[in-house]
Design a protein around this motif. Sequence first.
Motif, mmCIF file in Angstrom:
data_model
loop_
_atom_site.group_PDB
_atom_site.id
_atom_site.type_symbol
_atom_site.label_atom_id
_atom_site.label_comp_id
_atom_site.label_asym_id
_atom_site.label_seq_id
_atom_site.Cartn_x
_atom_site.Cartn_y
_atom_site.Cartn_z
ATOM 1 N N MET A 97 5.010 7.711 10.227
ATOM 2 C CA MET A 97 3.550 7.932 9.660
ATOM 3 C C MET A 97 3.577 8.909 8.655
ATOM 4 O O MET A 97 2.953 8.746 7.764
ATOM 5 N N PHE A 98 4.467 9.983 8.943
ATOM 6 C CA PHE A 98 4.431 11.149 8.008
ATOM 7 C C PHE A 98 5.168 10.383 6.649
ATOM 8 O O PHE A 98 4.542 10.770 5.693
ATOM 9 N N ASN A 99 6.151 9.661 6.827
ATOM 10 C CA ASN A 99 6.733 9.007 5.608
ATOM 11 C C ASN A 99 5.570 7.998 4.829
ATOM 12 O O ASN A 99 5.566 8.144 3.506
ATOM 13 N N ILE A 100 4.950 7.439 5.520
ATOM 14 C CA ILE A 100 4.045 6.289 4.908
ATOM 15 C C ILE A 100 2.979 7.325 4.333
ATOM 16 O O ILE A 100 2.391 6.988 3.327
ATOM 17 N N ALA A 101 2.500 8.257 4.785
ATOM 18 C CA ALA A 101 1.286 9.166 4.180
ATOM 19 C C ALA A 101 1.888 9.649 3.036
ATOM 20 O O ALA A 101 1.203 9.754 1.914
ATOM 21 N N LEU A 102 3.094 10.162 3.061
ATOM 22 C CA LEU A 102 3.545 11.098 1.979
ATOM 23 C C LEU A 102 3.840 10.080 0.755
ATOM 24 O O LEU A 102 3.327 10.589 -0.366
ATOM 25 N N SER A 103 4.404 9.078 1.081
ATOM 26 C CA SER A 103 4.876 8.054 -0.094
ATOM 27 C C SER A 103 3.513 7.468 -0.509
ATOM 28 O O SER A 103 3.218 7.134 -1.814
ATOM 29 N N PHE A 104 2.326 7.194 0.223
ATOM 30 C CA PHE A 104 1.086 6.635 -0.297
ATOM 31 C C PHE A 104 0.441 7.946 -1.334
ATOM 32 O O PHE A 104 -0.078 7.437 -2.299
ATOM 33 N N GLY A 105 0.381 8.931 -0.858
ATOM 34 C CA GLY A 105 -0.076 10.122 -1.675
ATOM 35 C C GLY A 105 0.574 10.315 -2.993
ATOM 36 O O GLY A 105 -0.144 10.314 -4.034
ATOM 37 N N ILE A 106 1.818 10.221 -3.076
ATOM 38 C CA ILE A 106 2.630 10.395 -4.094
ATOM 39 C C ILE A 106 2.358 9.282 -5.173
ATOM 40 O O ILE A 106 2.144 9.407 -6.213
ATOM 41 N N SER A 107 2.565 8.207 -4.598
ATOM 42 C CA SER A 107 2.367 6.903 -5.367
ATOM 43 C C SER A 107 0.840 6.670 -5.994
ATOM 44 O O SER A 107 0.681 6.081 -7.087
ATOM 45 N N MET A 108 -0.052 7.103 -5.206
ATOM 46 C CA MET A 108 -1.408 6.955 -5.548
ATOM 47 C C MET A 108 -1.515 8.094 -6.624
ATOM 48 O O MET A 108 -2.426 7.698 -7.635
ATOM 49 N N VAL A 117 0.461 9.358 -8.781
ATOM 50 C CA VAL A 117 1.074 8.902 -9.934
ATOM 51 C C VAL A 117 0.389 7.663 -10.616
ATOM 52 O O VAL A 117 0.191 7.830 -11.806
ATOM 53 N N SER A 118 0.092 6.785 -9.929
ATOM 54 C CA SER A 118 -0.288 5.590 -10.474
ATOM 55 C C SER A 118 -1.890 6.082 -11.144
ATOM 56 O O SER A 118 -2.120 5.486 -12.125
ATOM 57 N N LEU A 119 -2.676 6.944 -10.378
ATOM 58 C CA LEU A 119 -3.897 7.269 -10.951
ATOM 59 C C LEU A 119 -3.676 8.072 -12.335
ATOM 60 O O LEU A 119 -4.618 7.709 -13.331
ATOM 61 N N PHE A 120 -2.995 8.927 -12.242
ATOM 62 C CA PHE A 120 -2.461 9.504 -13.678
ATOM 63 C C PHE A 120 -2.438 8.763 -14.838
ATOM 64 O O PHE A 120 -2.893 8.962 -15.813
ATOM 65 N N ILE A 121 -1.682 7.834 -14.515
ATOM 66 C CA ILE A 121 -1.061 6.894 -15.648
ATOM 67 C C ILE A 121 -2.158 6.251 -16.033
ATOM 68 O O ILE A 121 -2.406 5.752 -17.087
ATOM 69 N N LEU A 168 -7.967 -0.642 -10.745
ATOM 70 C CA LEU A 168 -6.854 -1.360 -10.428
ATOM 71 C C LEU A 168 -5.611 -0.496 -9.680
ATOM 72 O O LEU A 168 -4.806 -0.944 -8.887
ATOM 73 N N ALA A 169 -5.809 0.929 -10.044
ATOM 74 C CA ALA A 169 -4.805 1.738 -9.374
ATOM 75 C C ALA A 169 -5.254 1.741 -8.147
ATOM 76 O O ALA A 169 -4.018 1.922 -7.230
ATOM 77 N N ILE A 170 -6.493 1.962 -7.744
ATOM 78 C CA ILE A 170 -6.752 2.263 -6.295
ATOM 79 C C ILE A 170 -6.385 0.964 -5.599
ATOM 80 O O ILE A 170 -6.079 1.127 -4.457
ATOM 81 N N ILE A 171 -6.923 -0.074 -6.136
ATOM 82 C CA ILE A 171 -6.608 -1.331 -5.307
ATOM 83 C C ILE A 171 -5.111 -1.713 -4.985
ATOM 84 O O ILE A 171 -4.734 -1.925 -4.031
ATOM 85 N N ALA A 172 -4.259 -1.330 -6.007
ATOM 86 C CA ALA A 172 -2.891 -1.559 -5.895
ATOM 87 C C ALA A 172 -2.134 -0.481 -4.700
ATOM 88 O O ALA A 172 -1.424 -0.908 -4.031
ATOM 89 N N GLY A 173 -2.767 0.616 -4.872
ATOM 90 C CA GLY A 173 -2.417 1.542 -3.962
ATOM 91 C C GLY A 173 -2.776 1.366 -2.471
ATOM 92 O O GLY A 173 -1.914 1.180 -1.644
ATOM 93 N N PHE A 174 -3.900 0.781 -2.272
ATOM 94 C CA PHE A 174 -4.153 0.355 -0.843
ATOM 95 C C PHE A 174 -3.569 -0.753 -0.221
ATOM 96 O O PHE A 174 -3.415 -0.935 0.805
ATOM 97 N N ARG A 175 -3.322 -1.735 -1.438
ATOM 98 C CA ARG A 175 -2.503 -2.897 -1.300
ATOM 99 C C ARG A 175 -1.340 -2.523 -0.565
ATOM 100 O O ARG A 175 -0.568 -3.051 0.441
ATOM 101 N N SER A 176 -0.667 -1.711 -1.380
ATOM 102 C CA SER A 176 0.913 -1.049 -1.038
ATOM 103 C C SER A 176 0.733 -0.459 0.158
ATOM 104 O O SER A 176 1.557 -0.885 1.317
ATOM 105 N N LEU A 177 -0.284 0.301 0.531
ATOM 106 C CA LEU A 177 -0.240 1.008 2.266
ATOM 107 C C LEU A 177 -0.663 -0.074 3.080
ATOM 108 O O LEU A 177 0.121 -0.279 4.197
ATOM 109 N N TYR A 178 -1.457 -0.925 2.647
ATOM 110 C CA TYR A 178 -1.392 -2.114 3.736
ATOM 111 C C TYR A 178 -0.306 -2.809 4.094
ATOM 112 O O TYR A 178 -0.005 -3.309 5.341
ATOM 113 N N ARG A 179 0.333 -3.391 3.007
ATOM 114 C CA ARG A 179 1.653 -4.019 3.276
ATOM 115 C C ARG A 179 2.898 -3.045 4.054
ATOM 116 O O ARG A 179 3.403 -3.687 4.890
#
Length: 95
Positions: free
Chosen positions: A25-36, A38-42, A67-78
């Motif tokens: 769970m920590f791994n998922i939360a950390l990867s979600f936070g970092i990817s979200m 970075v993608s929001l910044f870009i 688009l960044a938010i949708i992609a981030g949550f889609r990644s989290l869901y998968r």
Amino acid sequence: MSMDYRRRLRNPRDHEKNQGPMYRMFNIALSFGISMGVSLFIMIKLGAWLDAHFSIAPYGTFACVMLAIIAGFRSLYREVLRLEKEEDSEEDGEE
């Protein structure tokens, strides 16, 4: 180099399965936070460029951020679906 380390290098998913649920769970939360983040910044930078280039003020940035938010949550869901599938297969193997 130890044997355990070599095994982890060959297949990192096997090492992840040996860890506890809190680690997963920590791994998922950390990867979600970092990817979200970075993608929001870009996408904010891309949206600002689109706004300036095409004179469409807030709409380019808004569309890119959505688009960044949708992609981030889609990644989290998968990722959560993959984790549940692994847990179900582990439970079936134990019975």
